[in-house]
Enzyme design. Structure first.
Site, PDB file in Angstrom:
ATOM      1  N   ASP A 402      -3.995  10.501  -1.515  1.00 25.19           N
ATOM      2  CA  ASP A 402      -2.971  10.019  -0.578  1.00 25.19           C
ATOM      3  C   ASP A 402      -2.723  11.112   0.459  1.00 25.19           C
ATOM      4  O   ASP A 402      -2.910  12.300   0.172  1.00 25.19           O
ATOM      5  CB  ASP A 402      -1.667   9.710  -1.330  1.00 25.19           C
ATOM      6  N   GLU A 490      -7.976 -12.554  11.830  1.00 26.75           N
ATOM      7  CA  GLU A 490      -7.750 -13.613  10.841  1.00 26.75           C
ATOM      8  C   GLU A 490      -7.250 -14.871  11.544  1.00 26.75           C
ATOM      9  O   GLU A 490      -6.509 -14.763  12.534  1.00 26.75           O
ATOM     10  CB  GLU A 490      -6.716 -13.159   9.799  1.00 26.75           C
ATOM     11  N   HIS A 513      -6.898 -13.591   2.625  1.00 26.73           N
ATOM     12  CA  HIS A 513      -5.633 -12.834   2.640  1.00 26.73           C
ATOM     13  C   HIS A 513      -4.607 -13.417   1.658  1.00 26.73           C
ATOM     14  O   HIS A 513      -3.479 -13.753   2.035  1.00 26.73           O
ATOM     15  CB  HIS A 513      -5.047 -12.820   4.058  1.00 26.73           C
ATOM     16  N   GLY A 516      -1.345 -11.282  -2.130  1.00 27.61           N
ATOM     17  CA  GLY A 516       0.055 -11.345  -2.588  1.00 27.61           C
ATOM     18  C   GLY A 516       0.557 -12.760  -2.750  1.00 27.61           C
ATOM     19  O   GLY A 516       1.750 -12.973  -2.978  1.00 27.61           O
TER      20      GLY A 516
HETATM   21  N1  LIG Z   1      -3.757  -8.588   0.582  1.00 29.10           N
HETATM   22  C1  LIG Z   1      -2.502  -8.912   0.610  1.00 29.10           C
HETATM   23  O1  LIG Z   1      -2.127 -10.077   0.550  1.00 29.10           O
HETATM   24  C2  LIG Z   1      -1.478  -7.809   0.671  1.00 29.10           C
HETATM   25  C3  LIG Z   1      -0.232  -8.012   0.109  1.00 29.10           C
HETATM   26  C4  LIG Z   1       0.687  -6.971   0.128  1.00 29.10           C
HETATM   27  C5  LIG Z   1       0.364  -5.778   0.749  1.00 29.10           C
HETATM   28  N2  LIG Z   1      -0.840  -5.618   1.339  1.00 29.10           N
HETATM   29  C6  LIG Z   1      -1.204  -4.349   1.989  1.00 29.10           C
HETATM   30  O2  LIG Z   1      -1.429  -3.358   0.992  1.00 29.10           O
HETATM   31  C7  LIG Z   1      -1.225  -2.074   1.571  1.00 29.10           C
HETATM   32  C8  LIG Z   1      -0.452  -1.197   0.610  1.00 29.10           C
HETATM   33  O3  LIG Z   1       0.829  -1.731   0.386  1.00 29.10           O
HETATM   34  P1  LIG Z   1       1.956  -0.863  -0.351  1.00 29.10           P
HETATM   35  O4  LIG Z   1       3.121  -1.756  -0.558  1.00 29.10           O
HETATM   36  O5  LIG Z   1       1.386  -0.174  -1.513  1.00 29.10           O
HETATM   37  O6  LIG Z   1       2.263   0.186   0.803  1.00 29.10           O
HETATM   38  P2  LIG Z   1       2.966   1.618   0.662  1.00 29.10           P
HETATM   39  O7  LIG Z   1       3.487   1.933   1.996  1.00 29.10           O
HETATM   40  O8  LIG Z   1       3.871   1.627  -0.514  1.00 29.10           O
HETATM   41  O9  LIG Z   1       1.737   2.596   0.321  1.00 29.10           O
HETATM   42  C9  LIG Z   1       0.795   3.016   1.235  1.00 29.10           C
HETATM   43  C10 LIG Z   1       0.341   4.396   0.799  1.00 29.10           C
HETATM   44  O10 LIG Z   1      -0.824   4.735   1.564  1.00 29.10           O
HETATM   45  C11 LIG Z   1      -0.731   6.104   1.925  1.00 29.10           C
HETATM   46  N3  LIG Z   1      -1.604   6.299   3.078  1.00 29.10           N
HETATM   47  C12 LIG Z   1      -1.446   5.835   4.336  1.00 29.10           C
HETATM   48  N4  LIG Z   1      -2.504   6.157   5.084  1.00 29.10           N
HETATM   49  C13 LIG Z   1      -3.368   6.836   4.280  1.00 29.10           C
HETATM   50  C14 LIG Z   1      -4.632   7.386   4.486  1.00 29.10           C
HETATM   51  N5  LIG Z   1      -5.234   7.297   5.657  1.00 29.10           N
HETATM   52  N6  LIG Z   1      -5.217   8.008   3.444  1.00 29.10           N
HETATM   53  C15 LIG Z   1      -4.603   8.086   2.231  1.00 29.10           C
HETATM   54  N7  LIG Z   1      -3.394   7.561   1.993  1.00 29.10           N
HETATM   55  C16 LIG Z   1      -2.788   6.924   3.002  1.00 29.10           C
HETATM   56  C17 LIG Z   1       0.725   6.301   2.204  1.00 29.10           C
HETATM   57  O11 LIG Z   1       1.093   7.651   2.175  1.00 29.10           O
HETATM   58  C18 LIG Z   1       1.352   5.484   1.082  1.00 29.10           C
HETATM   59  O12 LIG Z   1       1.536   6.252  -0.073  1.00 29.10           O
HETATM   60  C19 LIG Z   1      -0.552  -2.305   2.896  1.00 29.10           C
HETATM   61  O13 LIG Z   1      -1.472  -2.119   3.921  1.00 29.10           O
HETATM   62  C20 LIG Z   1      -0.116  -3.745   2.834  1.00 29.10           C
HETATM   63  O14 LIG Z   1      -0.069  -4.336   4.102  1.00 29.10           O
HETATM   64  C21 LIG Z   1      -1.778  -6.602   1.291  1.00 29.10           C
END
Ligand SMILES: NC(=O)c1ccc[n+]([C@@H]2O[C@H](COP(=O)([O-])OP(=O)(O)OC[C@H]3O[C@@H](n4cnc5c(N)ncnc54)[C@H](O)[C@@H]3O)[C@@H](O)[C@H]2O)c1
Length: 630
Positions: A402, A490, A513, A516
């Site tokens: 991270d 998308e 997508h 979630g």
């Molecule tokens: N597919 C889906 O339907 C769906 C559903 C929910 C969330 N998401 C996506 O999942 C992702 C994660 O969600 P979350 O709730 O865990 O977010 P979050 O903000 O809790 O966690 C993201 C983490 O990534 C780290 N980070 C950011 N850029 C980074 C990089 N370049 N290298 C390493 N670490 C990095 C941040 O420090 C943070 O700890 C988001 O992009 C969100 O949009 C997708």
């Protein structure tokens, strides 16, 4: 001297939610076959008396004749009634103690059980006017003191004549006998109190219908009034938000309108007038034009994770706080990631395609258990860290990387470089957020550094992974499989077509997508977002707000809370405190937080204030929004 104002308040079904004698009957006959019969007889007599259809004394005598109570039962009744105080009375507890000289309880009930309940609210013993029981030497109720005017027909009128209050009298009650005080010219206003029961005959006589105490205090501009009675808070929910959310907000006393679809910009500009709280999902575009058209908007709830559809800057500029549901679907995404990792490790997508083509390929070649394999998680936030726990429970060896320092959960190993993670792990799962720098973050170079035969999963953001490079790596056999749920472009809705970016690859899972998208996640969102909305309205707490400085505030029990949102320029706090000093206010607590754009100052003060204080605070330069809570 200013004219005194008296609040003459009924007890049964007004101060408390219930008729006390009904509760006494339940206590006496609980578990016996008489409970139903006596209970309904008592209710009938009470209703007849309240509607003015039966003389009060007759109703009282008949009801007492049905109840065989002792002093102990009456004490138990008080304890029960303490739990049944009307919600808006509880909310306005501070009002009763502050106005203790001017609040009178005038009831045809009995002081024996009323006094212990209302005294908890600071109401003075000598201001409680009610009947009293008579007891024999065995502490059994034998009747009532018949010399008390309140035991007579039109008893409240007689009592009020005797009291001859010198000032403006407001009568608040649910019964006809309360109206009679006003009818006799002994009160200026009769508020038919309908929070617990609505009696049409009484309502027809009311000067004002009040469905809560908040409304009464608000209508007379009492300094302790909440900035707005809850029943006047308008909520607009769009896009068929889950019905539980509507219910939760209605239970709080708000007026809620739920519409099936999204509205376009012009429709929303019209519809948003008068709305205090807006709830949307991902399809409603909340543009600056809409925010500017809103005249009452204080907060927006995004019943989803992303907030790209909202002009956050416009909301901030107008002091509108935005909340979303950042982790309501975390578990759903994690379960899908786990499922996909197992499927890919077993080559299931390839086998399914082969079966579709009529090929039978029973072979263990390239199929592995996940147990003991190395999982590399990039982005150890809500999703990444939860995946870490579940993957470990399956026997995987978890590594993570991270950009900020994150606590390793379970036995996970933190790695200090991305390269180290790529060269170590059998599966790489991306869970980074959508910050601008992450666009095109995972390039062909990163893919090349992954172990031969490794698997890549992206359920985070579409633009993060270079899909062309991924296609080549899958076709060349450098990677053994991939799962992609999010794409750089998308379709806007289910009617649009989708041009799959990865072709001619077998061990691949593409999904629209839906990481979630589960019913559980929808329910969680419907619970979480209204919770945030209610907390912000009730306490001013902006914790988890997407665009406001995050402040977590305790509920204020006694005192007043002032919430001041202003442009983040220097000197505002000093100006505010000058205003408090000028008005002689004692500050109980003060909280200040700022972000780049705005400052949010919450001040709790302990005494009554004059309306000029609010004007002075509102007119401080650079004020965006100001509201008081109590
Ligand atoms: N597919 C889906 O339907 C769906 C559903 C929910 C969330 N998401 C996506 O999942 C992702 C994660 O969600 P979350 O709730 O865990 O977010 P979050 O903000 O809790 O966690 C993201 C983490 O990534 C780290 N980070 C950011 N850029 C980074 C990089 N370049 N290298 C390493 N670490 C990095 C941040 O420090 C943070 O700890 C988001 O992009 C969100 O949009 C997708």
């Amino acid at each position: 001297m200013a004219n005194k104002r008296f609040f003459v308040i009924d007890f049964d079904s007004t101060f408390t939610k219930v008729e006390a004698l009904d509760v006494l009957s339940d206590i006496l006959y609980e578990g016996t076959d008489k409970k139903e019969e006596i209970g309904s007889k008592i209710k009938e007599l009470t209703d007849q008396a309240m509607a003015g259809e039966l003389s009060f004394r007759e109703a009282l005598e008949q009801r007492l004749a049905l109840l065989d109570a002792t002093k102990k039962d009456v004490d138990q009744l008080s304890s029960e009634l303490k739990k049944l105080v009307s919600e808006s009375v509880k909310r306005n507890k501070a009002f009763f103690s502050q106005e203790k000289d001017n609040v009178l309880i005038v009831s045809s009930g009995f002081k024996d059980f009323i006094a212990p309940v209302v005294k908890d609210f600071g109401i003075k013993e000598e201001n409680i006017y009610a009947n009293t029981f008579t007891y024999n030497d065995k502490d059994e109720v034998t009747g009532f003191d018949a010399s008390n005017p309140l035991s007579e027909h039109k008893g409240k009128v007689k009592l009020m004549e005797e009291l001859s209050l010198d000032g403006e009298v407001l009568v608040i009650g649910d019964g006809y006998t309360d109206y009679e005080i006003r009818e006799a010219g002994l009160a200026k206003t009769f508020y038919a109190f309908t929070e617990n029961i609505k009696r049409e005959k009484v309502l027809a006589k009311a000067d004002v219908e009040a469905s809560s105490f908040d409304e009464i205090l608000y209508s007379i501009k009492h300094p302790m009034a909440t900035s707005f009675p809850k029943s006047k808070i308008k909520v607009l929910l769009l896009e068929n938000i889950h019905k539980d959310a509507k219910q939760k907000l209605e239970d709080e006393g708000y007026q809620v309108e739920l519409l099936g679809g999204a509205l376009d910009e012009d429709e929303l500009c019209e519809k948003i007038k008068g709305v205090h709280i807006l709830g949307i999902r991902s399809k409603t575009m909340l543009t600056r034009k809409v925010v500017e058209a809103a005249d009452r908007l204080m907060l927006v709830g995004a019943f989803c994770i992303g907030t790209n559809q909202i002009d956050l800057q416009a909301c901030t500029d107008h002091g509108v706080s935005v909340f979303n549901a950042p982790f309501s679907n975390t578990r759903s995404v994690v379960e899908m990631a786990i499922g996909e990792i197992i499927l890919l490790m077993r080559q299931i997508p390839r086998r399914m395609r082969q079966m579709d083509r009529g090929e039978w390929s029973k072979s263990a070649n390239g199929s592995f258990e996940v147990r003991g394999k190395k999982l590399g998680i990039i982005g150890y936030g809500n999703i990444g860290s939860q995946l870490s726990i579940l993957a470990e429970m399956l026997g995987m060896d978890v590594y993570y990387y991270d950009v900020v320092e994150k606590l390793a959960l379970g036995n996970a190993t933190k790695l200090n470089s991305l390269d180290q993670l790529l060269s170590t792990c059998d599966v790489v799962s991306l869970h980074v957020d959508g910050r601008a720098e992450n666009k095109g973050y995972f390039t062909g170079e990163h893919i090349a550094k992954m172990k031969k035969g490794a698997i890549l999963v992206n359920l985070a953001r579409g633009p993060v992974v270079e899909l062309e490079a991924l296609q080549q790596a899958l076709q060349s056999g450098h990677l053994a499989g991939a799962a992609i749920d999010v794409f750089p472009v998308e379709p806007k809705n289910n009617n649009d077509t989708f041009d799959a970016p990865l072709k001619d690859v077998d061990n691949l899972i593409l999904t629209p997508h839906i990481g979630g998208s589960t019913l559980e996640a929808q329910e969680n969102i419907a619970d979480f977002v209204p919770g945030k909305m209610i907390e912000y309205v009730n306490t001013g707490s902006s914790f988890n707000s997407v665009n406001f400085p995050n402040v977590q505030l305790p509920r204020l029990e006694n005192g007043h809370r002032m919430l001041h949102i202003h442009k983040n320029v220097s000197g505002i706090l000093a100006q505010m405190n000058n205003v408090f000093a000028k008005h002689g206010c004692n500050i109980l607590g003060q909280y200040l937080k700022t972000n780049e754009d705005i400052g949010y100052v919450i001040t709790d003060i302990d005494q009554t204030y004059q309306p000029e204080l609010l004007e002075d605070l509102r007119s401080i330069d650079n004020t965006i929004k100001f509201r008081t809570l109590y």
